[in-house]
Design an enzyme around this catalytic site. Structure first.
Site, short mmCIF file in Angstrom:
data_model
loop_
_atom_site.label_atom_id
_atom_site.label_comp_id
_atom_site.label_asym_id
_atom_site.label_seq_id
_atom_site.Cartn_x
_atom_site.Cartn_y
_atom_site.Cartn_z
N ARG A 66 0.90 -1.17 -0.02
CA ARG A 66 0.11 0.00 -0.03
C ARG A 66 0.90 1.33 -0.09
NH1 ARG A 66 -2.55 -3.83 3.05
NH2 ARG A 66 -1.24 -3.00 4.92
N GLU A 103 6.96 -9.42 15.08
CA GLU A 103 6.65 -10.13 16.16
C GLU A 103 6.55 -11.71 16.05
OE1 GLU A 103 2.56 -8.71 17.64
OE2 GLU A 103 2.80 -7.26 15.98
#
Length: 183
Positions: A66, A103
């Site tokens: 994006r 993460e």
């Protein structure tokens, strides 16, 4: 709770929130609804351009995917070039890359090794800043080629995740049009 800067409340209203995506407890901020509206998308690009401080950049660097959309439109608006920061293995020519922590593991960003040179003034652009991992890796990759990166633009900031502060700590001033809290 959504924190709205008065002039950008109209843009915040165009961003759909999808609860529990991609996992329970996550409030996913879906920018595609803003992008579908021509007037809102144009206003977003205009306001990102207005947020820039100082000299016009040589290049706008957008991160996959994006970020490419916003970087391309902003570069057009400013009359400068676009530098694509891609996932590993997507570029056809010789490239440089950086691995960074997520993460749940690691990822890589890369760019063509001749995409920018020492002293290039580059602004980083993406749709959202969360933990800052991708943005910090992008800054490190660009600076590793000698580029000057002192600003980053985002449509959305999730301030509770700390990414914008990590950029400030790295000497990059982040600008976001809209902030959303975890509520």
């Amino acid at each position: 709770m959504t924190k709205l800067a008065e002039p950008n409340a109209d843009l915040a209203e165009m961003i759909r929130t999808i609860p529990d995506h991609p996992k329970p407890g996550i409030m996913f901020r879906d920018i595609s609804t803003l992008m579908l509206d021509g007037g809102s998308f144009a206003a977003t690009i205009d306001r990102l351009a207005e947020a820039l401080e100082g000299d016009a950049p040589d290049l706008i660097a957008g991160t996959e995917a994006r970020g490419f959309v916003f970087a391309s439109a902003l570069a057009y608006r400013l009359g400068c070039g676009v530098l694509m920061l891609r996932k590993a293995g997507k570029l056809p020519g010789p490239s440089v890359r950086i691995e960074y922590a997520l993460e749940y593991g690691t990822d890589m960003l890369e760019m063509h090794d001749d995409a920018c040179g020492p002293g290039a003034n580059i602004v980083l652009v993406d749709d959202l800043i969360a933990t800052g991992g991708t943005a910090l890796a992008a800054v490190e990759l660009l600076r590793g080629r000698g580029a000057h990166v002192s600003q980053a633009l985002f449509v959305i900031d999730l301030p509770e995740l700390g990414g914008a502060q990590k950029l400030r700590d790295a000497g990059v001033e982040p600008h976001a049009l809209v902030e959303f809290s975890d509520d």
